[in-house]
Design a protein around this motif. Structure first.
Motif, short mmCIF file in Angstrom:
data_model
loop_
_atom_site.label_atom_id
_atom_site.label_comp_id
_atom_site.label_asym_id
_atom_site.label_seq_id
_atom_site.Cartn_x
_atom_site.Cartn_y
_atom_site.Cartn_z
N SER A 131 -15.72 2.50 40.62
CA SER A 131 -15.00 2.11 39.41
C SER A 131 -16.02 1.99 38.31
O SER A 131 -17.05 1.34 38.46
CB SER A 131 -14.28 0.77 39.61
OG SER A 131 -13.72 0.38 38.38
N GLY A 132 -15.75 2.65 37.21
CA GLY A 132 -16.73 2.71 36.12
C GLY A 132 -16.51 1.63 35.08
O GLY A 132 -15.73 0.69 35.28
N THR A 133 -17.18 1.80 33.94
CA THR A 133 -17.12 0.78 32.90
C THR A 133 -15.76 0.70 32.23
O THR A 133 -15.47 -0.28 31.55
CB THR A 133 -18.17 1.07 31.80
OG1 THR A 133 -18.12 2.46 31.49
CG2 THR A 133 -19.56 0.70 32.26
N CYS A 179 -13.13 0.24 33.78
CA CYS A 179 -12.47 -0.82 34.53
C CYS A 179 -10.98 -0.51 34.68
O CYS A 179 -10.15 -1.41 34.64
CB CYS A 179 -12.67 -2.14 33.78
SG CYS A 179 -12.72 -3.54 34.86
N ASP A 180 -10.66 0.77 34.83
CA ASP A 180 -9.26 1.17 34.94
C ASP A 180 -8.78 1.08 36.38
O ASP A 180 -7.59 0.92 36.63
CB ASP A 180 -9.05 2.59 34.40
CG ASP A 180 -10.00 3.61 35.02
OD1 ASP A 180 -11.15 3.25 35.33
OD2 ASP A 180 -9.58 4.77 35.21
N GLY A 181 -9.68 1.22 37.35
CA GLY A 181 -9.28 1.18 38.75
C GLY A 181 -10.28 1.94 39.59
O GLY A 181 -11.31 2.38 39.09
N VAL A 182 -9.95 2.07 40.87
CA VAL A 182 -10.90 2.63 41.82
C VAL A 182 -10.54 4.08 42.15
O VAL A 182 -9.42 4.36 42.60
CB VAL A 182 -10.94 1.80 43.11
CG1 VAL A 182 -11.96 2.35 44.09
CG2 VAL A 182 -11.26 0.34 42.78
N ASP A 183 -11.46 4.98 41.89
CA ASP A 183 -11.32 6.36 42.34
C ASP A 183 -12.02 6.49 43.68
O ASP A 183 -13.13 5.98 43.86
CB ASP A 183 -11.96 7.32 41.33
CG ASP A 183 -11.16 7.40 40.04
OD1 ASP A 183 -10.10 8.03 40.08
OD2 ASP A 183 -11.58 6.80 39.03
N ALA A 184 -11.36 7.16 44.62
CA ALA A 184 -11.97 7.38 45.93
C ALA A 184 -11.79 8.84 46.33
O ALA A 184 -10.77 9.45 46.00
CB ALA A 184 -11.33 6.46 46.97
N VAL A 231 -11.14 15.88 37.21
CA VAL A 231 -12.04 15.21 36.26
C VAL A 231 -12.38 13.77 36.66
O VAL A 231 -13.49 13.31 36.47
CB VAL A 231 -11.51 15.21 34.80
CG1 VAL A 231 -11.53 16.60 34.21
CG2 VAL A 231 -10.12 14.60 34.70
N GLN A 232 -11.41 13.08 37.27
CA GLN A 232 -11.68 11.68 37.60
C GLN A 232 -12.24 11.49 39.00
O GLN A 232 -12.42 10.37 39.45
CB GLN A 232 -10.46 10.81 37.36
CG GLN A 232 -10.65 10.02 36.05
CD GLN A 232 -9.52 9.11 35.71
OE1 GLN A 232 -8.63 9.46 34.94
NE2 GLN A 232 -9.57 7.90 36.25
N ALA A 233 -12.53 12.60 39.70
CA ALA A 233 -13.07 12.49 41.05
C ALA A 233 -14.58 12.66 41.09
O ALA A 233 -15.24 12.31 42.07
CB ALA A 233 -12.43 13.54 41.96
#
Ligand SMILES: Nc1ncnc2c1ncn2[C@@H]1O[C@H](COP(=O)(O)OP(=O)(O)O)[C@@H](O)[C@H]1O
Ligand SMILES: [Mg+2]
Length: 380
Positions: free
Chosen positions: A2-4, A6-11, A335-337
């Motif tokens: 989870s990055g800055t 703070c939107d949620g957890v990518d796995a 993109v978000q992975a």
């Protein structure tokens, strides 16, 4: 991860073969678990040092660990049929990144990995940044080694531009080796945009989906010019930024200026969007190599949630008209992975005993093996 933002957890679930610079990856699944609104609010509040307590940080460390375990289990169920993977890498949630303390760099990622190891029954590598800090680095950015492994190219010079909460670039010169990689934070990514969106919609929207808001606004040039004089931009790499630079306190300080310049929230968000793109383009002109008088960048590859912001992409293309801009999903990575994929690779590098910081990038005195290994409660 989870990055800055703070939107949620990518796995991700990824199959890794080989090691070191010859590591090969195949992405099997990607999941995104948004933080519940209350947890997100608490995390954002805890990132303001004067607005939190030790008790809250202790509580969040455990709660975020459990949430990461839940996110990990969902990803594994999606693809591994629920079978535990061989290894997990967990970045955790940064709640403070302070590269300029008098006593040296300090950074803290929370989300206790023992919860993940217990829930999934496999070893977890976590806390990747501390080993680099311990040898004099900023502990960031850490993805340049994985960017080099995945994207180095013989003939094309590539800039991998991540647009998360913060923006960061990895520059891979055509045919260059790992010691030549240039990487640093370019400044704000989505952070200022997201903060403004939350304010102007009373928390109804937490980001500017597809850049629709910004598309209807005009850039407030005098405000933008002032923002670009922030001391972060002139500083030479190695450098890293965080919420401390462009988070809530930045927006709070600048809101009166925005209000004075325009009454339209669309103009504010357009200005924040231009802040991101202009600071990226300026950073390239300042710090990336040139060839025959032009930037030696054959291709920009965008990743991070901001890559989905159509207006932001169009404005960036305007700033750097000579360089083709592609999205990393054209290379088979959503993109978000991408950041989660990087931390899976860093976990593998850790157990392989391969140093994965790039000292010229983080400012470290020497290479370091990144991460700490946390075993599951019983060997299964
Ligand atoms: N469709 C979209 N349009 C505009 N912005 C988006 C979109 N999807 C995601 N984002 C932005 O991306 C952010 C999340 O990006 P991410 O790469 O996860 O950042 P971080 O690594 O900081 O968590 C969101 O907060 C939002 O600002
Ligand atoms: Mg994120």
């Amino acid at each position: 991860m989870s990055g800055t933002s703070c939107d949620g957890v990518d796995a991700v679930v990824v199959c890794i073969r080989g090691g070191g610079l010859a590591m090969r990856t195949r992405l099997l699944a990607h999941t995104h678990n948004a933080y519940p609104a209350r947890l997100r609010r608490r995390l954002l509040a805890a990132m303001c040092p004067s607005a939190t307590t030790t008790g809250e940080i202790v509580a969040l460390h455990a709660e975020v660990g459990r949430f990461f375990a839940h996110a990990g289990r969902e990803a594994v169920n999606r693809r591994n049929g629920g079978r535990p993977p061989d290894l997990i890498g967990s970045h955790g949630q940064t709640i403070g990144h302070l590269p300029h303390l008098p006593a040296g760099v300090a950074t803290l990622q929370i989300g206790e990995p023992a919860h993940i190891a217990a829930a999934l029954g496999c070893p977890v590598v976590a806390d990747f940044r501390q080993a680099d800090v311990a040898v004099g680095g900023q502990g960031a950015p850490l993805v340049p080694w994985t960017d080099f492994v995945l994207f180095r190219h013989r003939r094309n010079s590539r800039a991998l531009q991540n647009i998360g909460g913060i923006g960061n670039v990895t520059y891979l010169a055509a045919g260059g080796d790992a010691a030549e990689v240039i990487a640093f934070d370019t400044g704000p990514g989505n952070m200022v945009i997201d903060d403004l969106m939350r304010r102007v919609t009373n928390n109804r929207l937490s980001f500017d989906r597809d850049g629709r808001f910004a598309a209807r606004g005009h850039v407030l040039e005098p405000v933008l010019a002032r923002w670009l004089r922030h001391p972060f931009f002139a500083r030479r790499p190695p450098k890293s930024a965080g919420r401390e630079d462009f988070g809530r306190s930045f927006v709070e300080r600048e809101l009166p200026r925005l209000r004075a310049a325009s009454s339209r929230a669309e103009d504010w968000v357009a200005t924040a969007t231009a802040f991101t793109t202009r600071s990226i383009a300026d950073a390239y002109r300042r710090f990336l190599p040139r060839r025959h008088g032009r930037l030696a960048v054959d291709e920009i590859i965008l990743c991070g949630g901001g890559a989905a912001n159509i207006t932001l992409r169009a404005v960036l293309a305007n700033e750097l008209p000579e360089i083709p801009i592609r999205s990393i999903d054209e290379y088979g990575i959503p993109v978000q992975a991408k950041e989660s994929l990087s931390f899976a690779m860093l976990a593998a590098a850790c157990v392989d005993g391969v140093p994965a910081n790039l000292p010229q990038v983080t400012g470290a005195e020497r290479p370091a093996i990144l991460g700490k290994l946390c075993q599951p409660p019983t060997q299964g």
